[in-house]
Design an enzyme around this catalytic site. Structure first.
Site, PDB file in Angstrom:
ATOM      1  N   GLY A   1       0.833  -1.205   0.000  1.00  0.00           N
ATOM      2  CA  GLY A   1       0.000   0.000   0.000  1.00  0.00           C
ATOM      3  C   GLY A   1       0.862   1.246   0.000  1.00  0.00           C
ATOM      4  O   GLY A   1       2.051   1.185  -0.331  1.00  0.00           O
ATOM      5  N   ASN A   2       0.278   2.370   0.323  1.00  0.00           N
ATOM      6  CA  ASN A   2       1.040   3.624   0.402  1.00  0.00           C
ATOM      7  C   ASN A   2       0.440   4.481   1.507  1.00  0.00           C
ATOM      8  O   ASN A   2      -0.546   4.104   2.135  1.00  0.00           O
ATOM      9  CB  ASN A   2       1.056   4.341  -0.949  1.00  0.00           C
ATOM     10  CG  ASN A   2      -0.343   4.640  -1.436  1.00  0.00           C
ATOM     11  OD1 ASN A   2      -1.050   5.435  -0.841  1.00  0.00           O
ATOM     12  ND2 ASN A   2      -0.762   3.965  -2.507  1.00  0.00           N
ATOM     13  N   ARG A   3       1.042   5.618   1.739  1.00  0.00           N
ATOM     14  CA  ARG A   3       0.682   6.426   2.914  1.00  0.00           C
ATOM     15  C   ARG A   3      -0.526   7.337   2.698  1.00  0.00           C
ATOM     16  O   ARG A   3      -0.861   8.143   3.545  1.00  0.00           O
ATOM     17  CB  ARG A   3       1.868   7.292   3.335  1.00  0.00           C
ATOM     18  CG  ARG A   3       3.043   6.501   3.838  1.00  0.00           C
ATOM     19  CD  ARG A   3       4.124   7.444   4.330  1.00  0.00           C
ATOM     20  NE  ARG A   3       5.379   6.761   4.541  1.00  0.00           N
ATOM     21  CZ  ARG A   3       5.653   6.021   5.609  1.00  0.00           C
ATOM     22  NH1 ARG A   3       4.752   5.893   6.550  1.00  0.00           N
ATOM     23  NH2 ARG A   3       6.820   5.418   5.716  1.00  0.00           N
ATOM     24  N   SER A   4      -1.159   7.284   1.527  1.00  0.00           N
ATOM     25  CA  SER A   4      -2.283   8.188   1.280  1.00  0.00           C
ATOM     26  C   SER A   4      -3.435   7.912   2.257  1.00  0.00           C
ATOM     27  O   SER A   4      -3.797   6.763   2.496  1.00  0.00           O
ATOM     28  CB  SER A   4      -2.777   8.005  -0.152  1.00  0.00           C
ATOM     29  OG  SER A   4      -3.957   8.727  -0.332  1.00  0.00           O
TER      30      SER A   4
END
Ligand code: CTP
Length: 457
Positions: A233-236
């Site tokens: 995933g990512n930090r958004s």
């Protein structure tokens, strides 16, 4: 809120008490805001008889505090929130009665209560009849505020007074009061830059300039499964996309929010489509775009989602054990926004030409960069976007999850515009201002103008 000016990024609590000079509060708010300050206004009960809270709310962008017992809508105590977050309290005008209450610590109104509860510097600008100001009671109260409490007093001036008499009692010139606030703060660090902790801003009323438009917003970060319990995933957090959706709703649009991993509340009033993976996001986008009848399913797409660039080629069906280690084979994901642009321009997935969709949708992309925005203009060209909103996520106040953002906007004409550090809702409204402009231009120029097909890659 701008960060330029001598009070850039500061929260100033303006206390207004019941003097005829209370009407000058409106101009004082304007001067403080021109220095970059965010201003929140507090009124004593008698001040409300001289100035209308609504006018001060409209000018300051914050609800006016006038009841010492009132709670904020979120349950916090209004004057304590102000006391804890403001960079300075300025009481202008301060009446003889208020000086007496303050000198004795009588916290019967929001202004005294805030001063008592705050460790921020306090600036006091008295205004009253000349005899009242000269009375030993007033002189003693002023001396106590100055010498014992450490408050900065901006002495009243000589001149004609409300009574028709001449004397020392006129509220000091407003630029002098502003200068005293600047001096009182000095080089102290900003106490709370986070708008979520400060008293909430009231949304400025907006024209319904997106009424009749369908706006699709993607928000959050996609999650690419490794196995049934793990993902890449990512930090958004989805905060920026949700702000755009809320702003578009407030401006009358029909909004579809395609939500990937979003960790903030979703707006009421939007049609929500959940999409966890890049593949699901692609399916949701293509379904929203429609086009079987040659018509575009939306007027504008704001692609704020952080889409994974890679996805595991063969996610495991069962949970992977720790074992001796793990090697993942990743494949690049398709560029979704570029694909939407291509389809809208009349190219099918095999690259064959057909009729462009009508009316041409306006497409906005985002680019989270680190260190430099040099690649942004090329990205806009490559993807065929109308607008690209780029930010440096490494910069303080601009990263994932932050309440604020400092962005630079690139457009199809090759122009770029750097905006100051702003709350994400304000960034959202500025983006929508540009979308409204682009839609109006599109409609004026004719709805079926094909878009350039430079986005193929
Ligand atoms: N985007 C997309 N599909 C992808 C990757 C990104 O639609 N597979 C969209 C994003 O939602 C964003 C814009 O493209 O609106 C720019 O995203 P960014 O990650 O900066 O672009 P990339 O194409 O991934 O470029 P690079 O990897 O070179 O940074």
């Amino acid at each position: 809120m701008t960060v330029d000016g001598r009070l850039g990024g500061r929260l100033i609590a303006l206390g207004v008490t019941g003097s005829i000079a209370a009407y000058k509060a409106t101009e004082l708010i304007r001067l403080l805001a021109a220095e970059g300050a965010d201003v929140v206004v507090m009124l004593t009960p008698s001040a409300t008889r001289f100035v209308a809270p609504l006018a001060l709310e409209a000018l300051s962008g914050h609800a006016v505090e006038s009841d010492v017992l009132a709670l904020l809508p979120d349950g916090r105590i209004g004057h304590i929130v102000i006391a804890d977050t403001c960079d300075a309290v300025v009481v202008a005008p301060a009446t003889a009665s208020w000086l007496g209450a303050m000198a004795n610590g009588l916290a019967g109104d929001v202004v005294t209560a805030t001063c008592l509860a705050s460790s921020a510097p306090v600036v006091v600008a008295p205004a009253m009849d000349g005899e009242m100001y000269a009375h030993p009671a007033t002189t003693a109260n002023v001396a106590r505020l100055r010498d014992t409490f450490g408050y900065r007093i901006v002495e009243p001036e000589e001149g004609p007074l409300a009574s028709g008499q001449l004397g020392v009692g006129r509220l000091a010139a407003l630029p002098t009061i502003v200068a005293a606030v600047v001096a009182a703060i000095g080089d102290r660090p900003v106490r709370t830059a986070d708008p979520a902790v400060r008293p909430a801003r009231v949304a400025a009323p907006r024209p319904a300039d997106l009424a009749g438009r369908h706006v699709v917003v993607t928000a959050g970060g996609t999650r690419e499964p490794i196995d049934p319990v793990r993902f890449i995933g990512n930090r958004s957090t989805g905060r920026m996309g949700v702000a755009v959706a809320e702003a578009a709703l407030a401006r009358g649009a029909e909004v579809t929010l395609i939500a990937a991993g979003v960790s903030v509340d979703l707006p009421a009033g939007a049609a929500i489509v959940a999409a966890e993976t890049t593949a699901q996001l692609r399916a949701a986008l293509l379904s929203a775009l429609g086009g079987a009848d040659g018509r575009a399913g939306f007027d504008a797409l704001v692609m704020a989602a952080a889409v994974a660039d890679f996805t595991p080629i063969a996610p495991a069906d069962t949970k992977l054990a720790r074992g001796a280690g793990l090697r993942l084979d990743l494949a690049p994901t398709p560029d979704l926004v570029a694909e939407v642009v291509r389809i809208a321009a009349g190219l099918d997935s095999a690259g064959a030409s057909r009729r462009p969709l009508s009316p041409r949708p306006i497409i906005v992309g985002f680019a989270a960069e680190t260190g430099s925005l040099d690649r942004a203009a090329g990205k806009l060209q490559r993807k065929g976007l109308d607008l690209l909103v780029a930010n440096d996520v490494a910069e303080p106040g601009s990263g994932f999850g932050s309440e604020t953002n400092r962005v630079t906007v690139f457009d199809r004409d090759g122009d770029r515009e750097a905006w100051p550090l702003l709350p994400k809702r304000d960034v959202a409204d500025r983006i929508l201002d540009r979308v409204v402009r682009a839609l109006d231009e599109r409609d004026t120029m004719g709805q079926t103008e094909p878009i350039e097909q430079e986005s193929q890659r």
